[in-house]
Design a protein around this motif. Sequence first.
Motif, PDB file in Angstrom:
ATOM      1  N   ILE A 135     -12.733 -41.159 -36.055  1.00  8.46           N
ATOM      2  CA  ILE A 135     -12.873 -42.728 -35.883  1.00  8.46           C
ATOM      3  C   ILE A 135     -14.610 -43.684 -35.362  1.00  8.46           C
ATOM      4  O   ILE A 135     -15.204 -43.902 -36.129  1.00  8.46           O
ATOM      5  CB  ILE A 135     -12.353 -42.558 -34.141  1.00  8.46           C
ATOM      6  N   PHE A 136     -15.216 -42.099 -35.169  1.00  7.16           N
ATOM      7  CA  PHE A 136     -16.724 -42.529 -34.610  1.00  7.16           C
ATOM      8  C   PHE A 136     -17.938 -42.058 -36.024  1.00  7.16           C
ATOM      9  O   PHE A 136     -18.564 -42.733 -35.817  1.00  7.16           O
ATOM     10  CB  PHE A 136     -17.281 -40.920 -32.860  1.00  7.16           C
ATOM     11  N   TYR A 137     -17.359 -41.066 -36.732  1.00  7.23           N
ATOM     12  CA  TYR A 137     -17.681 -40.458 -38.045  1.00  7.23           C
ATOM     13  C   TYR A 137     -17.760 -41.633 -38.866  1.00  7.23           C
ATOM     14  O   TYR A 137     -16.453 -41.224 -39.205  1.00  7.23           O
ATOM     15  CB  TYR A 137     -18.236 -39.275 -37.387  1.00  7.23           C
ATOM     16  N   VAL A 138     -18.346 -41.317 -40.324  1.00  6.29           N
ATOM     17  CA  VAL A 138     -18.148 -41.741 -41.389  1.00  6.29           C
ATOM     18  C   VAL A 138     -17.794 -40.096 -42.001  1.00  6.29           C
ATOM     19  O   VAL A 138     -18.868 -39.528 -42.055  1.00  6.29           O
ATOM     20  CB  VAL A 138     -19.263 -42.756 -41.845  1.00  6.29           C
ATOM     21  N   ASP A 139     -16.574 -40.196 -42.172  1.00  4.42           N
ATOM     22  CA  ASP A 139     -16.115 -39.368 -43.752  1.00  4.42           C
ATOM     23  C   ASP A 139     -16.537 -39.067 -44.795  1.00  4.42           C
ATOM     24  O   ASP A 139     -15.716 -39.839 -45.443  1.00  4.42           O
ATOM     25  CB  ASP A 139     -14.947 -38.653 -43.114  1.00  4.42           C
ATOM     26  N   GLU A 140     -17.406 -38.197 -45.835  1.00  3.08           N
ATOM     27  CA  GLU A 140     -17.178 -38.898 -47.040  1.00  3.08           C
ATOM     28  C   GLU A 140     -16.452 -37.377 -47.711  1.00  3.08           C
ATOM     29  O   GLU A 140     -16.722 -37.177 -49.058  1.00  3.08           O
ATOM     30  CB  GLU A 140     -18.157 -39.381 -47.729  1.00  3.08           C
ATOM     31  N   GLY A 141     -15.944 -37.325 -47.192  1.00  6.16           N
ATOM     32  CA  GLY A 141     -15.353 -35.402 -47.842  1.00  6.16           C
ATOM     33  C   GLY A 141     -14.132 -35.513 -48.664  1.00  6.16           C
ATOM     34  O   GLY A 141     -14.485 -35.354 -50.340  1.00  6.16           O
ATOM     35  N   ILE A 142     -12.923 -36.139 -48.455  1.00  7.34           N
ATOM     36  CA  ILE A 142     -11.941 -36.051 -49.932  1.00  7.34           C
ATOM     37  C   ILE A 142     -11.477 -38.193 -50.219  1.00  7.34           C
ATOM     38  O   ILE A 142     -11.180 -39.008 -49.080  1.00  7.34           O
ATOM     39  CB  ILE A 142     -10.883 -36.082 -49.496  1.00  7.34           C
ATOM     40  N   THR A 143     -11.481 -38.484 -51.655  1.00 13.47           N
ATOM     41  CA  THR A 143     -10.995 -39.610 -51.803  1.00 13.47           C
ATOM     42  C   THR A 143      -9.411 -39.366 -51.324  1.00 13.47           C
ATOM     43  O   THR A 143      -8.858 -38.621 -51.695  1.00 13.47           O
ATOM     44  CB  THR A 143     -11.396 -39.707 -53.246  1.00 13.47           C
ATOM     45  N   SER A 144      -9.296 -40.543 -50.579  1.00 17.83           N
ATOM     46  CA  SER A 144      -7.670 -40.542 -51.104  1.00 17.83           C
ATOM     47  C   SER A 144      -6.881 -41.860 -50.783  1.00 17.83           C
ATOM     48  O   SER A 144      -7.569 -42.470 -51.227  1.00 17.83           O
ATOM     49  CB  SER A 144      -7.205 -40.303 -48.783  1.00 17.83           C
ATOM     50  N   PRO A 153      -7.174 -29.103 -53.511  1.00 23.47           N
ATOM     51  CA  PRO A 153      -8.023 -30.004 -52.929  1.00 23.47           C
ATOM     52  C   PRO A 153      -9.501 -30.168 -53.147  1.00 23.47           C
ATOM     53  O   PRO A 153     -10.056 -29.237 -53.694  1.00 23.47           O
ATOM     54  CB  PRO A 153      -7.781 -29.577 -50.828  1.00 23.47           C
ATOM     55  N   LYS A 154      -9.827 -31.312 -52.856  1.00 22.91           N
ATOM     56  CA  LYS A 154     -11.724 -31.785 -53.396  1.00 22.91           C
ATOM     57  C   LYS A 154     -12.258 -31.010 -52.433  1.00 22.91           C
ATOM     58  O   LYS A 154     -12.098 -32.239 -51.348  1.00 22.91           O
ATOM     59  CB  LYS A 154     -11.077 -32.826 -53.915  1.00 22.91           C
ATOM     60  N   LEU A 155     -13.171 -29.827 -52.021  1.00 24.13           N
ATOM     61  CA  LEU A 155     -13.635 -29.208 -51.291  1.00 24.13           C
ATOM     62  C   LEU A 155     -15.227 -30.480 -51.319  1.00 24.13           C
ATOM     63  O   LEU A 155     -15.731 -29.686 -52.664  1.00 24.13           O
ATOM     64  CB  LEU A 155     -13.787 -28.218 -50.173  1.00 24.13           C
ATOM     65  N   VAL A 156     -15.734 -31.337 -50.427  1.00 26.07           N
ATOM     66  CA  VAL A 156     -17.357 -30.874 -50.520  1.00 26.07           C
ATOM     67  C   VAL A 156     -18.500 -31.075 -50.262  1.00 26.07           C
ATOM     68  O   VAL A 156     -19.195 -30.487 -49.630  1.00 26.07           O
ATOM     69  CB  VAL A 156     -18.181 -32.889 -51.567  1.00 26.07           C
ATOM     70  N   ASN A 157     -17.590 -30.883 -48.529  1.00 24.66           N
ATOM     71  CA  ASN A 157     -18.453 -30.550 -47.417  1.00 24.66           C
ATOM     72  C   ASN A 157     -17.283 -29.668 -46.276  1.00 24.66           C
ATOM     73  O   ASN A 157     -16.109 -29.642 -46.705  1.00 24.66           O
ATOM     74  CB  ASN A 157     -19.717 -31.486 -46.601  1.00 24.66           C
ATOM     75  N   GLN A 193      -4.191 -35.209 -51.100  1.00 30.09           N
ATOM     76  CA  GLN A 193      -4.830 -35.080 -49.965  1.00 30.09           C
ATOM     77  C   GLN A 193      -4.903 -33.678 -50.276  1.00 30.09           C
ATOM     78  O   GLN A 193      -6.289 -32.747 -50.093  1.00 30.09           O
ATOM     79  CB  GLN A 193      -5.772 -35.162 -49.191  1.00 30.09           C
ATOM     80  N   LEU A 194      -4.059 -32.807 -49.692  1.00 30.24           N
ATOM     81  CA  LEU A 194      -3.916 -30.765 -49.660  1.00 30.24           C
ATOM     82  C   LEU A 194      -4.097 -30.545 -51.781  1.00 30.24           C
ATOM     83  O   LEU A 194      -4.187 -29.378 -51.728  1.00 30.24           O
ATOM     84  CB  LEU A 194      -2.941 -30.925 -49.570  1.00 30.24           C
ATOM     85  N   GLY A 195      -3.692 -31.363 -52.870  1.00 35.12           N
ATOM     86  CA  GLY A 195      -3.314 -30.895 -53.480  1.00 35.12           C
ATOM     87  C   GLY A 195      -2.106 -30.711 -54.817  1.00 35.12           C
ATOM     88  O   GLY A 195      -1.145 -30.416 -52.840  1.00 35.12           O
ATOM     89  N   LEU A 196      -2.182 -31.022 -55.641  1.00 34.78           N
ATOM     90  CA  LEU A 196      -0.220 -30.770 -56.134  1.00 34.78           C
ATOM     91  C   LEU A 196       0.200 -29.571 -55.633  1.00 34.78           C
ATOM     92  O   LEU A 196       1.654 -29.850 -55.007  1.00 34.78           O
ATOM     93  CB  LEU A 196      -0.446 -31.541 -57.508  1.00 34.78           C
ATOM     94  N   ILE A 197      -0.585 -28.945 -56.197  1.00 35.60           N
ATOM     95  CA  ILE A 197      -0.174 -27.528 -55.735  1.00 35.60           C
ATOM     96  C   ILE A 197       0.762 -26.824 -54.217  1.00 35.60           C
ATOM     97  O   ILE A 197       1.463 -26.732 -54.137  1.00 35.60           O
ATOM     98  CB  ILE A 197      -0.595 -26.050 -56.796  1.00 35.60           C
ATOM     99  N   PRO A 198      -0.698 -26.654 -53.613  1.00 30.72           N
ATOM    100  CA  PRO A 198      -0.328 -27.166 -51.971  1.00 30.72           C
ATOM    101  C   PRO A 198       0.329 -27.950 -51.504  1.00 30.72           C
ATOM    102  O   PRO A 198       0.541 -27.013 -50.493  1.00 30.72           O
ATOM    103  CB  PRO A 198      -2.120 -26.625 -51.833  1.00 30.72           C
ATOM    104  N   GLY A 199       0.077 -28.683 -51.846  1.00 27.60           N
ATOM    105  CA  GLY A 199       0.507 -30.313 -50.903  1.00 27.60           C
ATOM    106  C   GLY A 199       1.805 -29.772 -51.363  1.00 27.60           C
ATOM    107  O   GLY A 199       3.288 -29.542 -50.238  1.00 27.60           O
ATOM    108  N   LEU A 200       2.698 -29.465 -52.319  1.00 25.00           N
ATOM    109  CA  LEU A 200       4.335 -29.344 -53.086  1.00 25.00           C
ATOM    110  C   LEU A 200       4.845 -27.815 -52.316  1.00 25.00           C
ATOM    111  O   LEU A 200       5.938 -27.844 -51.900  1.00 25.00           O
ATOM    112  CB  LEU A 200       4.920 -29.232 -53.904  1.00 25.00           C
ATOM    113  N   SER A 249     -14.774 -31.951 -44.842  1.00 20.78           N
ATOM    114  CA  SER A 249     -13.885 -32.028 -45.961  1.00 20.78           C
ATOM    115  C   SER A 249     -12.812 -31.067 -45.683  1.00 20.78           C
ATOM    116  O   SER A 249     -10.989 -31.396 -45.893  1.00 20.78           O
ATOM    117  CB  SER A 249     -13.887 -32.473 -47.526  1.00 20.78           C
ATOM    118  N   PHE A 250     -13.126 -30.443 -45.378  1.00 26.14           N
ATOM    119  CA  PHE A 250     -11.910 -28.971 -45.544  1.00 26.14           C
ATOM    120  C   PHE A 250     -10.733 -29.147 -44.062  1.00 26.14           C
ATOM    121  O   PHE A 250     -10.126 -29.111 -44.499  1.00 26.14           O
ATOM    122  CB  PHE A 250     -12.744 -27.789 -45.132  1.00 26.14           C
ATOM    123  N   TRP A 251     -11.668 -29.543 -42.643  1.00 29.54           N
ATOM    124  CA  TRP A 251     -11.005 -29.813 -41.661  1.00 29.54           C
ATOM    125  C   TRP A 251      -9.905 -31.125 -41.987  1.00 29.54           C
ATOM    126  O   TRP A 251      -8.784 -30.837 -40.965  1.00 29.54           O
ATOM    127  CB  TRP A 251     -12.371 -30.279 -40.635  1.00 29.54           C
TER     128      TRP A 251
END
Length: 459
Positions: A450-459, A231-235, A68-75, A238-240
């Motif tokens: 929980i209350f909203y559908v988030d199409e931010g990041i494919t996980s 990371p894949k940021l589309v809105n 989710q963070l991306g390989l480089i930021p994640g490591l 997805s950042f939060w």
Amino acid sequence: MTGLPSSDRKYRRSPPRSPLLPQKLDDDQSFDAHGSGFDGASTSGAVFNLSTTIVGAGIMGLPAAVNQLGLIPGLLTIMFVSMLTESSIDMILRFSRASKSKTYSGVAADAFGGAGSNILQACIVINNLGMLVVYMIIIGDVLSGTSVDGFHHGGVIEEWFGQHWWTTRSALLLFTTFFVFAPLISFKRVDSLRYTSALSVALAVVFVAITAGVVIVQLMEGKIGMPRLMPKLVNQASFWKLFTTVPVVVTAYICHHNILPIENELKDPTQMKSIVRKSLTLCTSVYIATSFFGVVLFGDHTMDDVLANFDGDLGIPYSSLLDDLVRVSYGLHLMLVFPIVFFSLRLNVDGLLFPYAIPIAFDNKRFFSVTIALMGFILMGASFVPSIWDAFQFTGATAAVCVGFIFPAAITLRNIPGIAAKNDRLISWMMIFLAVSTSTVAVTSDIYSIFYVDEGITS
């Protein structure tokens, strides 16, 4: 009149104890003098026990967090949290020696009084109890399987022997409790678990080795593409959502509740700092390898619990055998992690319920009563609450963060013994800021999802 450290003062109100007991046990809930022939724990045993405390179920959530963070930021995040963990543990060790406290809660009591000690113990209880229930659930899933959205994922015992009354979830968990957990949680010294801890670490390495082997085979066959490095940021959502990965990484390093019990049993307590560094280096290496190979192998199909990815065809020969080997080795790994985490859970529950009593290791009736009650609660939770992952995302963002970072930083800023340097204060403020801000965002994002559908990041 010379004042006593507040962590020790509460025991002075206890009924008089036999003068034959070593003075060290007056202010210590460790069990270093009980039993014949115990001269102190070895350095290697302490490294394995601490490493086992760190590497629990959290290792399986790291690949999804890194993806989710991306390989480089994640490591880089894993390495950064490892460094923060070493700093926070060093704070606990230095202030425990300065205040002559033998328990983490005693250090908190010296800084903030009884209320601070009770809050810390409550956080440890919530964190450890949550982890142990999750361990039991995962063990149940591995052995007997689980059903998701009407589809049943078989467990290894069920697949091998078919469906019988003794392959049901409840029967297998009862069997595991009586024949695996009961003997291991009956030990009164954490050093008694050094051999099972060494085996537990070895099983975690087996998982890494299998994953690495599968990646190498698929790379040779040209079946693996380039992993996502950033990371894949589309809105904005997805950042939060990126911040929800922080509690996963933080929880993977929580071991602070066992630091002082392990140090108290050492033959040479001055080696504790070296032990911490060796354990963190070992665990960070395992975490980085697991995350790297997991993300490279499964990419955007990496599940929140990467163990679920080993439930199908891996695209190489003997895939089914490797799937079973991974699941069995990880199930055994958790069975051996369980007693280490349970050890500190029992100490802190006892500290909350019986704050003025003699150490629990010297009261057999209380020892086994607390043990049986806690195991009953954990077993009930694992048997009748099969899906509680969302609840433990909240405890990871609250109790775990308090135990690992907020309390060590707050104790340092309070600085009752007067040993904190300017650099310690800067690190402490940074810890508190990062812990509070990321946890607040993580909890808010979890509630939002929980209350909203988030199409931010494919996980």
